[in-house]
Design an enzyme around this catalytic site. Structure first.
Site, PDB file in Angstrom:
ATOM      1  CD  GLU A  26     -10.311   1.167  -2.382  1.00 11.64           C
ATOM      2  OE1 GLU A  26     -10.174  -0.017  -1.733  1.00 11.64           O
ATOM      3  OE2 GLU A  26      -9.678   1.874  -2.961  1.00 11.64           O
ATOM      4  CB  VAL A  51      -4.225  -3.686   6.504  1.00 10.25           C
ATOM      5  CG1 VAL A  51      -3.275  -3.176   5.265  1.00 10.25           C
ATOM      6  CG2 VAL A  51      -5.576  -2.948   6.080  1.00 10.25           C
ATOM      7  CB  THR A  68       5.258  -2.109  -0.311  1.00  4.30           C
ATOM      8  OG1 THR A  68       3.729  -2.489  -0.030  1.00  4.30           O
ATOM      9  CG2 THR A  68       5.795  -3.276  -1.283  1.00  4.30           C
ATOM     10  CG  HIS A  89       0.368  -0.434  -0.745  1.00  5.94           C
ATOM     11  ND1 HIS A  89       1.292  -0.726  -1.895  1.00  5.94           N
ATOM     12  CD2 HIS A  89      -0.781   0.029  -1.201  1.00  5.94           C
ATOM     13  CE1 HIS A  89       0.498  -0.075  -3.085  1.00  5.94           C
ATOM     14  NE2 HIS A  89      -0.746   0.098  -2.364  1.00  5.94           N
TER      15      HIS A  89
HETATM   16  C1  DLZ Z   1      -3.013  -2.641  -2.400  1.00  6.06           C
HETATM   17  C2  DLZ Z   1      -3.350  -3.489  -1.111  1.00  6.06           C
HETATM   18  C3  DLZ Z   1      -2.262  -4.087  -0.426  1.00  6.06           C
HETATM   19  C4  DLZ Z   1      -1.027  -4.075  -0.996  1.00  6.06           C
HETATM   20  N1  DLZ Z   1      -2.512  -4.959   0.574  1.00  6.06           N
HETATM   21  C5  DLZ Z   1      -3.923  -4.615   1.108  1.00  6.06           C
HETATM   22  C6  DLZ Z   1      -4.481  -5.318   2.317  1.00  6.06           C
HETATM   23  O1  DLZ Z   1      -3.470  -6.093   3.027  1.00  6.06           O
HETATM   24  N2  DLZ Z   1      -5.799  -5.286   2.618  1.00  6.06           N
HETATM   25  C7  DLZ Z   1      -6.569  -4.626   2.059  1.00  6.06           C
HETATM   26  O2  DLZ Z   1      -7.662  -4.393   2.453  1.00  6.06           O
HETATM   27  N3  DLZ Z   1      -6.122  -3.832   0.962  1.00  6.06           N
HETATM   28  C8  DLZ Z   1      -4.929  -4.034   0.586  1.00  6.06           C
HETATM   29  N4  DLZ Z   1      -4.753  -3.099  -0.659  1.00  6.06           N
HETATM   30  C9  DLZ Z   1      -5.683  -2.536  -1.368  1.00  6.06           C
HETATM   31  C10 DLZ Z   1      -5.920  -1.158  -1.011  1.00  6.06           C
HETATM   32  O3  DLZ Z   1      -6.993  -1.248   0.296  1.00  6.06           O
HETATM   33  C11 DLZ Z   1      -6.907  -0.342  -1.966  1.00  6.06           C
HETATM   34  O4  DLZ Z   1      -8.113  -1.165  -2.344  1.00  6.06           O
HETATM   35  C12 DLZ Z   1      -6.112  -0.027  -3.297  1.00  6.06           C
HETATM   36  O5  DLZ Z   1      -4.826   0.563  -3.050  1.00  6.06           O
HETATM   37  C13 DLZ Z   1      -7.053   0.833  -4.342  1.00  6.06           C
HETATM   38  O6  DLZ Z   1      -7.438   1.996  -3.731  1.00  6.06           O
END
Ligand code: DLZ
Length: 143
Positions: A46, A69, A74, A76
């Protein structure tokens, strides 16, 4: 100068340290506390829209995006990193405005902590310095 900082709420222990580093560095270089505006977003994905909403206000010399992140099991990680890096790149060009990629993409939480005030410094500081440098460059070239 006036800056926005958009902060992801995932991995808050790290993103708060990055935010504090960025804010303190902006202030160290003379930005007033009132001229640093913070907004949170749920996750790094976001950050792009959060930064775009700030850019639309046309009141900032730069926007710093803060997120972490962590590589997981996964896909993701790849989707989020690709989306946010491309999204932030596009905002720089769309708004002709420094939008800084202050997003860590480590393999482990320890690697993240090492870069958020740990042994490898604080990448929030670097993001703030980058924002200032780019804002100054823009002002010079547009003068
Ligand atoms: C879903 C998700 C995952 C698995 N890991 C992270 C992460 O390590 N760091 C992060 O900032 N956000 C993560 N998210 C959430 C996604 O950024 C996002 O908020 C969701 O997919 C909803 O759009």
């Amino acid at each position: 100068m006036r800056f926005a900082i958009v902060v992801s709420e995932w991995n808050t222990e790290v993103t708060e340290a990055l935010y504090n580093g960025a804010k303190e560095t902006l202030m160290k270089f003379g930005v007033k506390e009132d001229d640093v505006v913070r907004r949170n977003v749920p996750g790094s994905f976001e950050l792009t829209l959060g930064a775009q909403l700030m850019a639309e206000r046309k009141e900032f010399d730069g926007i710093i995006c803060i997120g972490v992140v962590i590589q997981g099991e996964t896909k993701h990680f790849d989707f989020i990193c690709d989306a946010v890096s491309q999204g932030i790149t596009n905002l720089n060009i769309k708004y002709n405005l420094p939008v800084i990629f202050g997003v860590l993409t480590p393999n482990t939480m320890q690697q993240a902590l090492d870069r958020a005030g740990g042994v490898h410094g604080n990448k929030g500081d670097e993001a703030a310095i980058t924002a200032i440098k780019m804002a100054v460059l823009k002002k010079e070239l547009e003068a």
